[in-house]
Design a protein around this motif. Structure first.
Motif, short mmCIF file in Angstrom:
data_model
loop_
_atom_site.label_atom_id
_atom_site.label_comp_id
_atom_site.label_asym_id
_atom_site.label_seq_id
_atom_site.Cartn_x
_atom_site.Cartn_y
_atom_site.Cartn_z
N VAL A 44 0.83 -1.21 0.00
CA VAL A 44 0.00 0.00 0.00
C VAL A 44 0.86 1.26 0.00
O VAL A 44 0.65 2.18 -0.80
CB VAL A 44 -0.95 -0.01 1.22
N ALA A 384 -7.98 -1.02 -5.68
CA ALA A 384 -6.64 -0.51 -5.37
C ALA A 384 -5.92 -0.11 -6.65
O ALA A 384 -6.02 -0.77 -7.68
CB ALA A 384 -5.84 -1.58 -4.64
N GLY A 398 -6.18 0.89 -0.64
CA GLY A 398 -6.41 -0.50 -1.03
C GLY A 398 -7.76 -0.74 -1.64
O GLY A 398 -8.07 -1.86 -2.04
N PRO A 422 -5.19 -4.17 -0.24
CA PRO A 422 -6.00 -4.42 -1.43
C PRO A 422 -7.26 -5.21 -1.10
O PRO A 422 -7.20 -6.25 -0.44
CB PRO A 422 -5.05 -5.21 -2.33
#
Length: 814
Positions: A44, A384, A398, A422
């Motif tokens: 992320v 994401a 995400g 995600p």
């Protein structure tokens, strides 16, 4: 790991967000979910495609992949183990040296090794306190890992702190609900608690995983089998719910959580984890149940804030979201009413820069994507990596869901749901979000109307109360009023602070029976009447008695309670009169408190002829006097005496130097099912006390001369010897007017304070002296008031107990 997640100073904005996310994961999750969640933050916040944790094997010769997140390792050319003594990047990191490699470095380092044709950037970092573990991250971005990416990877490496679990690796023991499955043989080690979940006796279990799989519902078997596939396990899907058959009744829901532990070169991999009973968690797991629960919560949500809290409670935990914001749409701005989590650091920098009071206020022009989605009026989902403006991308890196909240033919607001890791949006989840948006929109419209009407009620109520309190000699007073949040009708609680002559102050608090427009109207009438009687100069018992007779004459079905305290600010002495109301509470300078033992009379408007006795109170400098209504101290669980004792204890612990903060803290504990009025005064004592003398003027031929001699003698004793002729002339004129135009007693009062001399002549006539507009040459009278006005700094008249007091002030030197 505790040292790392507790430090966040000096980091960039993105690194601070990563630090906050890692700290939350470390506090809320247990292994292996915690390790997986930490690795996902490398995807992320650092832009990695793959992140893996390598730990030493049992013999210390290999570094084995213990946990991973992102794309399958085979797509990045990453192996599941490396020799500790080798020169691979993970081996260098194991020896304590961070490694950063680009595509050229990788090609030169292993020209013969088969790797994908894409360009990769690789980072290998040692794990602090990780027992020789190291972090391996791979990026497919053109620029590789920039400075912020490297900072975030360092935070991830420091936070993971994952020693190799010997119990899972060598089978020496299992945690509660744990299992260990050998991937090559299918032999599984489980405890008796897991066998009980499957309905097996330990004597009937042969140690084969097929025996357990045969007890599952056939429809769930394919998904359960896919969990033990090694390639599937490396991409991060390590949790599954499935059903097992029961001898009687419906199947039981179980939840499997596991991770793959690679044994290294020549050693079989093992699947280790836990199996838990998920039946209790399935009660609200269906979308229908979630929608029903949300509908029930919104049905009782009265305010906009209540609606937001209900939406957060219904969606955040089931969806495992990292943040939820609910906002009202007002013109071109989103006015956020609920944020979860509420800390500003958890939200985009733009929102923090627009922070106003408690919640942010974000202009729609800064989020054109959101504005367009709101105009469309349908739920939008961005996975994401979606190209979004910064203010939106940071809410859900995400994955982000935007729910417009419809209310009839318009949009009432929006709900933003964001994930850091995600997130995959299934069809059922999308349907849940759409249904929740419709319910929340209608509830938000109702709550907005309720809030608007309640604000109108509060505004009307406040118009009947003092706009501000007067400045008091030797004291400070604050007041608070809170309308009830139950219903929309006006209440009858009131308070007042009335300055009186001779440095007296009257504190009044009261409560009219009921909650209606009639109660509010009567409240305004009673407040005005008490103020008028007090200003006329009547003693406290007479003020309350006359208010009682007035209420009886109004022939209303309502009654009122009242507490009236007349305080001499010079002496620190007070008289208290109660009419069916709560007594005052005194907080003394040493912190002790007393509930005043003030004798009381009946409520106003109940008995025509009733006595309202006066009770004395003594105030030392530093004493705090508190008056309140029953809405603050009475609860359904306890009687009013217990409430008063609790109120007194709260005052004892308060700081009288911060009177406003004390009032706010007391009201913060109010239950708000009834109106609440609160009046606090801290008595400090007057810094300079006036000098006073009085003279009763007898109706004799030499009365004016006696009054002048008394005035001259008094001023001389006060060492006032200059500029007294004007004062003596005013005494002559005022005393003469009182003797000529009135009957009864005449009293002369002298007061000296701060270089100002006040002369006051009181008589029994209520008629105020009138200043003539013109006087002819032949007139023999009428010039007295003109002379007083000419020689004095100020003059006026006050009503005093059926008569009046005419006064004049002079600036003197002494």
């Amino acid at each position: 790991m505790a040292n790392v997640v507790g430090e966040g100073a000096g980091l960039s904005t993105r690194a601070q967000r990563a630090h906050s996310a890692l700290r939350t994961i470390a506090a809320d999750r247990e292994p292996p979910e915690r390790i997986r969640g930490i690795l996902e933050q490398a995807l992320v916040f650092a832009g990695a495609s793959f992140a893996g944790l390598y730990t030493p094997s049992a013999d210390g010769e290999l570094l084995c992949l213990a946990e991973s997140a992102g794309v399958p390792r085979t797509l990045c050319g990453v192996r599941d183990s490396y020799p500790v003594a080798g020169r691979a990047p993970v081996a260098e990191a194991h020896r304590g040296r961070p490694v950063w490699l680009g595509p050229g470095d990788l090609a030169a380092q292993a020209p013969s090794r088969r790797v994908p044709s894409r360009d990769f950037f690789l980072a290998a970092l040692p794990v602090r306190h990780g027992g020789g573990a190291c972090l391996l991250a791979v990026s497919e971005r053109a620029h590789g890992f920039d400075a912020d990416d490297r900072s975030c990877l360092g935070l991830v490496a420091d936070a993971v702190a994952f020693p190799a679990p010997p119990a899972a690796a060598d089978g020496a023991g299992l945690p509660p609900g744990g299992f260990s499955l050998a991937m090559d043989t299918g032999r599984v080690r489980v405890g008796g608690d897991v066998l009980e979940l499957f309905g097996l006796h330990p004597d009937d279990f042969d140690g084969r995983v097929e025996t357990l799989l045969s007890l599952t519902v056939p429809e769930d078997l394919p998904s359960l089998m896919s969990v033990v596939e090694a390639d599937h396990m490396t991409i991060g899907d390590r949790e599954l719910e499935f059903r097992v058959l029961q001898p009687t009744g419906p199947p039981r829901w179980l939840r499997l959580s596991g991770r793959l532990v690679h044994g290294g070169e020549g050693r079989p991999a093992r699947l280790v984890g836990t199996v838990a009973d998920a039946s209790t968690l399935r009660s609200d797991i269906t979308d229908v149940a979630r929608v029903q629960r949300l509908a029930a919560a919104l049905a009782t949500a009265g305010t906009v804030r209540d609606v937001g809290k209900a939406v957060v409670a219904a969606l955040r935990r089931p969806l495992r979201a990292d943040r939820i914001a609910l906002a009202e749409l007002e013109s071109d701005r989103l006015v956020v009413t609920v944020l979860d989590p509420p800390e500003p650091e958890a939200w985009p920098e733009l929102w923090r820069s627009e922070w106003r009071t408690e919640w942010p206020d974000a202009p729609m022009r800064t989020m054109p994507t959101l504005a367009a989605a709101l105009r469309e009026g349908r739920t939008r989902i961005w996975p994401a990596g979606s190209p979004l403006e910064t203010a939106l991308a940071e809410v859900g890196p995400g994955g982000l869901a935007m729910l417009p909240l419809p209310a009839g033919n318009r949009t009432a607001g929006a709900c933003l749901i964001g994930w850091d890791a995600p997130h995959d949006f299934g069809a059922d989840e999308r349907a849940l979000l759409t249904a929740a948006a419709g319910l929340a929109g209608q509830a938000l419209a109702r709550a907005r109307a309720f809030d608007a009407e309640h604000e109108l009620v509060g505004m009307l109520q406040r118009q009947l109360l003092p706009r501000r309190l007067p400045r008091l000699p030797g004291a400070v007073a604050v007041a608070r009023y809170l309308p009830s949040t139950v219903g929309l009708e006006l209440g009858g609680d009131w308070y007042d602070v009335i300055p009186l002559p001779d440095n007296h102050v009257a504190l009044v608090i009261g409560d009219v029976q009921g909650h209606s427009a009639g109660a509010a109207t009567l409240m305004g009438q009673m407040r005005t009447a008490l103020r008028a009687y007090a200003v006329e100069g009547h003693p406290p018992d007479v003020v309350v008695s006359r208010a009682n007779r007035l209420l009886m004459d109004m022939e209303t079905d309502l009654f009122a309670t009242c507490c009236y305290v007349d305080i001499d600010m010079e002496e620190g002495f007070a008289w208290c009169v109660r009419a069916g109301h709560l007594p005052p509470v005194l907080r003394h300078p040493d912190g002790s408190t007393d509930i005043a033992e003030a004798e009381g009379g009946p409520p106003l408007g109940v008995v025509q002829q009733s006595d309202f006795p006066m009770s004395p109170l003594r105030l030392q400098p530093g004493t705090m006097l508190a008056l309140t209504t029953d809405g603050l101290v009475e609860t359904p669980e306890s009687d009013i005496d217990e409430g008063m004792e609790r109120f007194a204890r709260q005052l004892s612990a308060a700081d009288p130097a911060r009177l406003g903060a004390v009032a706010d803290a007391l009201l913060g504990k109010a239950r708000r099912s009834d109106d609440v009025a609160l009046l606090l005064m801290r008595y400090d004592g007057m810094a300079s006390r006036p000098l006073r003398e009085s003279w009763t003027v007898w109706r004799v031929p030499q009365a004016v001369g006696h009054a002048r001699r008394f005035t001259r003698r008094t001023l001389r004793s006060w060492e006032v010897t200059e500029d007294i002729d004007a004062a003596l002339l005013a005494v002559s004129e005022l005393v003469t007017n009182a003797l000529v135009h009135t009957d009864g007693k005449v009293r002369l009062d002298l007061t000296l304070v701060n270089g100002r001399l006040r002369l006051a002549v009181a008589d029994a006539s209520p008629r105020t002296p009138v200043k003539p507009t013109s006087i002819g040459w032949e007139a023999t009278g009428g010039r007295g008031i003109l002379l007083v006005e000419a020689v004095s700094a100020a003059w006026g008249a006050l009503p005093v107990s059926g008569g009046k007091q005419v006064w004049a002030e002079f600036v003197v030197r002494h």
